[in-house]
Motif scaffolding. Structure first.
Motif, mmCIF file in Angstrom:
data_model
loop_
_atom_site.group_PDB
_atom_site.id
_atom_site.type_symbol
_atom_site.label_atom_id
_atom_site.label_comp_id
_atom_site.label_asym_id
_atom_site.label_seq_id
_atom_site.Cartn_x
_atom_site.Cartn_y
_atom_site.Cartn_z
ATOM 1 N N CYS A 152 -5.329 -9.173 -5.617
ATOM 2 C CA CYS A 152 -5.319 -7.864 -6.258
ATOM 3 C C CYS A 152 -6.703 -7.235 -6.125
ATOM 4 N N ASP A 153 -6.732 -5.923 -5.930
ATOM 5 C CA ASP A 153 -7.972 -5.140 -5.929
ATOM 6 C C ASP A 153 -8.655 -5.173 -4.560
ATOM 7 N N SER A 154 -9.008 -3.975 -4.085
ATOM 8 C CA SER A 154 -9.636 -3.875 -2.764
ATOM 9 C C SER A 154 -10.921 -4.703 -2.678
ATOM 10 N N ALA A 155 -11.649 -4.823 -3.807
ATOM 11 C CA ALA A 155 -12.922 -5.559 -3.764
ATOM 12 C C ALA A 155 -12.689 -7.021 -3.394
ATOM 13 N N PRO B 166 8.572 2.726 -11.454
ATOM 14 C CA PRO B 166 8.524 1.263 -11.348
ATOM 15 C C PRO B 166 8.246 0.775 -9.920
ATOM 16 N N LYS B 167 7.762 -0.485 -9.851
ATOM 17 C CA LYS B 167 7.465 -1.093 -8.554
ATOM 18 C C LYS B 167 8.155 -2.463 -8.509
ATOM 19 N N PRO B 168 9.478 -2.447 -8.410
ATOM 20 C CA PRO B 168 10.251 -3.693 -8.570
ATOM 21 C C PRO B 168 10.003 -4.721 -7.475
ATOM 22 N N ASP C 239 -10.660 -1.778 -16.640
ATOM 23 C CA ASP C 239 -10.846 -0.326 -16.660
ATOM 24 C C ASP C 239 -9.534 0.433 -16.894
ATOM 25 N N TYR C 240 -8.547 0.281 -16.037
ATOM 26 C CA TYR C 240 -7.260 0.960 -16.227
ATOM 27 C C TYR C 240 -6.215 0.134 -15.485
ATOM 28 N N GLY C 241 -4.936 0.355 -15.854
ATOM 29 C CA GLY C 241 -3.909 -0.508 -15.263
ATOM 30 C C GLY C 241 -4.132 -1.930 -15.735
ATOM 31 N N TYR D 258 0.485 -6.922 -12.402
ATOM 32 C CA TYR D 258 -0.474 -5.958 -11.817
ATOM 33 C C TYR D 258 0.297 -4.928 -11.002
ATOM 34 N N ARG D 259 -0.013 -3.655 -11.214
ATOM 35 C CA ARG D 259 0.747 -2.582 -10.569
ATOM 36 C C ARG D 259 -0.062 -1.745 -9.596
ATOM 37 N N ARG D 260 -1.391 -1.982 -9.591
ATOM 38 C CA ARG D 260 -2.219 -1.087 -8.770
ATOM 39 C C ARG D 260 -2.072 -1.425 -7.282
ATOM 40 N N ILE D 261 -2.536 -0.506 -6.510
ATOM 41 C CA ILE D 261 -2.470 -0.595 -5.054
ATOM 42 C C ILE D 261 -3.893 -0.446 -4.530
ATOM 43 N N PRO D 262 -4.331 -1.180 -3.536
ATOM 44 C CA PRO D 262 -3.579 -2.092 -2.687
ATOM 45 C C PRO D 262 -3.513 -3.517 -3.225
ATOM 46 N N GLN E 166 0.835 -1.203 0.000
ATOM 47 C CA GLN E 166 0.000 0.000 0.000
ATOM 48 C C GLN E 166 0.863 1.244 0.000
ATOM 49 N N TYR E 167 0.225 2.401 -0.058
ATOM 50 C CA TYR E 167 0.871 3.634 0.376
ATOM 51 C C TYR E 167 -0.170 4.453 1.127
ATOM 52 N N ASP E 168 0.303 5.305 2.019
ATOM 53 C CA ASP E 168 -0.625 5.933 2.957
ATOM 54 C C ASP E 168 -1.658 6.811 2.276
ATOM 55 N N SER E 169 -1.279 7.463 1.159
ATOM 56 C CA SER E 169 -2.214 8.386 0.512
ATOM 57 C C SER E 169 -3.203 7.678 -0.414
ATOM 58 N N SER E 170 -3.146 6.359 -0.499
ATOM 59 C CA SER E 170 -4.010 5.619 -1.435
ATOM 60 C C SER E 170 -5.419 5.438 -0.875
ATOM 61 N N PRO E 171 -6.436 5.975 -1.574
ATOM 62 C CA PRO E 171 -7.805 5.848 -1.057
ATOM 63 C C PRO E 171 -8.318 4.405 -1.004
ATOM 64 N N PHE E 172 -7.981 3.600 -2.025
ATOM 65 C CA PHE E 172 -8.461 2.208 -1.977
ATOM 66 C C PHE E 172 -7.770 1.435 -0.857
ATOM 67 N N SER E 173 -6.544 1.864 -0.508
ATOM 68 C CA SER E 173 -5.891 1.257 0.667
ATOM 69 C C SER E 173 -6.619 1.665 1.932
HETATM 70 N N1 LIG Z 1 -10.344 -1.323 -8.400
HETATM 71 C C1 LIG Z 1 -9.074 -1.133 -7.758
HETATM 72 C C2 LIG Z 1 -8.576 0.289 -7.966
HETATM 73 C C3 LIG Z 1 -7.196 0.475 -7.388
HETATM 74 C C4 LIG Z 1 -6.594 1.816 -7.726
HETATM 75 O O1 LIG Z 1 -6.993 2.515 -8.669
HETATM 76 N N2 LIG Z 1 -5.596 2.163 -6.951
HETATM 77 C C5 LIG Z 1 -4.823 3.352 -7.194
HETATM 78 C C6 LIG Z 1 -4.275 3.876 -5.886
HETATM 79 S S1 LIG Z 1 -5.531 4.180 -4.698
HETATM 80 C C7 LIG Z 1 -3.653 2.980 -8.045
HETATM 81 O O2 LIG Z 1 -3.303 1.829 -8.122
HETATM 82 N N3 LIG Z 1 -3.038 3.943 -8.683
HETATM 83 C C8 LIG Z 1 -1.896 3.662 -9.493
HETATM 84 C C9 LIG Z 1 -0.721 3.175 -8.730
HETATM 85 O O3 LIG Z 1 -0.645 3.327 -7.510
HETATM 86 O O4 LIG Z 1 0.173 2.625 -9.363
HETATM 87 C C10 LIG Z 1 -9.193 -1.458 -6.275
HETATM 88 O O5 LIG Z 1 -10.300 -1.383 -5.736
HETATM 89 O O6 LIG Z 1 -8.191 -1.856 -5.658
#
Ligand SMILES: N[C@@H](CCC(=O)N[C@@H](CS)C(=O)NCC(=O)O)C(=O)O
Length: 303
Positions: free
Chosen positions: A64-67, A39-41, A259-261, A50-54, A8-15
């Motif tokens: 992967c994915d908060s859901a 990069p996220k090595p 959707d993205y990522g 997969y690169r998204r967080i959390p 995670q990172y602290d500013s991440s809303p899905f985290s």
């Molecule tokens: N549907 C995903 C969306 C995740 C998402 O968009 N996370 C943001 C951060 S809150 C993200 O990954 N941004 C790009 C990144 O951090 O590389 C979920 O619920 O986890």
């Protein structure tokens, strides 16, 4: 050392959505702080692309994915439930609304307000993530509209609270609260002064304060290398498969967010539920890793 690892990172809303769910359950967990941009090595070897967080790590199982993360937490640590009062369907609907409609208004309000103050490296990264221009001028122009939308959404949400209940599903907090809450937290954290309080919307701020007071459970910190070592030391759990998916078992597939990522995760199809799809991958330094994604919003392609 905690067995529950949240990348995670602290500013991440899905985290924040997941952190509140960890708080509802009173769990002990370890945060591995990952970079905000590529990069996220230390993440990609676990997820296979997969690169998204959390991202949740439980041994050699990567969610992967908060859901999906919150549902796996609820499956493994059922009490207290993230679906109090038996209203599982309404919580699902609250979450989809919060993660899509409300979140989009929040993003527009935030980045329209921050405007030219947004870091160019962040803009470049998010353009690559979405495949679309990150148009600060357009967001600035739309931010007053976004704010009216946030207030309208807040009023709709607050209608659920008008009987004086503490949380959206009743007396106990759950996923619906965590999902709606993180959007207001996102705006209030990033744009102090914008909508710190919503006095025109009865019940909203009291509810917001109650959800925030739940906290995040018992959080500790873990280094990325310790998380990789934990994956290497473990084996993926055994999985079930829905009968309709059985013909895919053992086949090489890719999973990707729609959707993205959309970076694909390639692996051998290994299981499914009504809400998840799983592959197992062999990662050079780590051995067998299972990667799980939600079924909703993700594609599966047989290679
Ligand atoms: N549907 C995903 C969306 C995740 C998402 O968009 N996370 C943001 C951060 S809150 C993200 O990954 N941004 C790009 C990144 O951090 O590389 C979920 O619920 O986890």
């Amino acid at each position: 050392m905690s067995d529950i690892i949240l990348h995670q990172y602290d500013s991440s809303p899905f985290s924040e959505k997941v952190r509140i769910c960890l708080g509802i359950k009173g769990l002990s967990w370890a945060a591995v702080d990952q970079p905000v941009i590529m990069p996220k090595p230390d993440l990609v070897p676990l997820t296979g692309g997969y690169r998204r967080i959390p991202v949740l790590q439980l041994g050699a199982d990567i969610y992967c994915d908060s859901a999906l993360i919150v549902r796996e937490l609820d499956r493994r640590f059922p009490e207290p439930s993230l679906f109090p009062g038996g209203n599982r369907g309404t919580a699902n609907a609250f979450e989809i609304w919060a993660d899509k409609t409300l979140f989009q208004s929040a993003v527009l309000a935030i980045f329209g307000t921050l405007g030219d103050g947004v870091d160019p490296a962040f803009i470049k990264d998010r353009e690559a993530l979405s495949g679309q221009p990150f148009n600060v001028a357009a967001m600035k122009a739309l931010s007053p509209f976004a704010l009216t939308q946030i207030k309208a959404q807040a009023a709709l949400l607050a209608e659920q609270l008008t009987d004086g209940r503490d949380f959206l599903e009743g007396a106990k907090p759950g996923l619906a609260d965590a999902a709606a809450y993180y959007n207001f937290w996102f705006i209030r954290t990033f744009c102090p002064g914008l909508i710190d309080r919503l006095p025109d919307v009865p019940f909203l701020d009291g509810w917001y304060d109650r959800v925030g007071a739940i906290g995040h459970g018992a959080r500790s910190a873990m280094s990325p290398s310790d998380a990789l070592a934990a994956a290497k030391a473990a084996n993926p759990i055994a999985l079930d498969t829905l009968p309709g998916d059985a013909p895919m078992i053992g086949k090489r597939v890719t999973l990707a967010a729609a959707d993205y990522g959309r970076d694909p995760i390639a692996g051998i199809f290994a299981g499914s539920t009504h809400y998840s799809l799983s592959v197992v991958r062999d990662e050079a330094e780590l051995g067998a890793i299972a990667v799980h994604v939600p079924r909703l919003g993700y594609s599966i392609t047989v290679v």
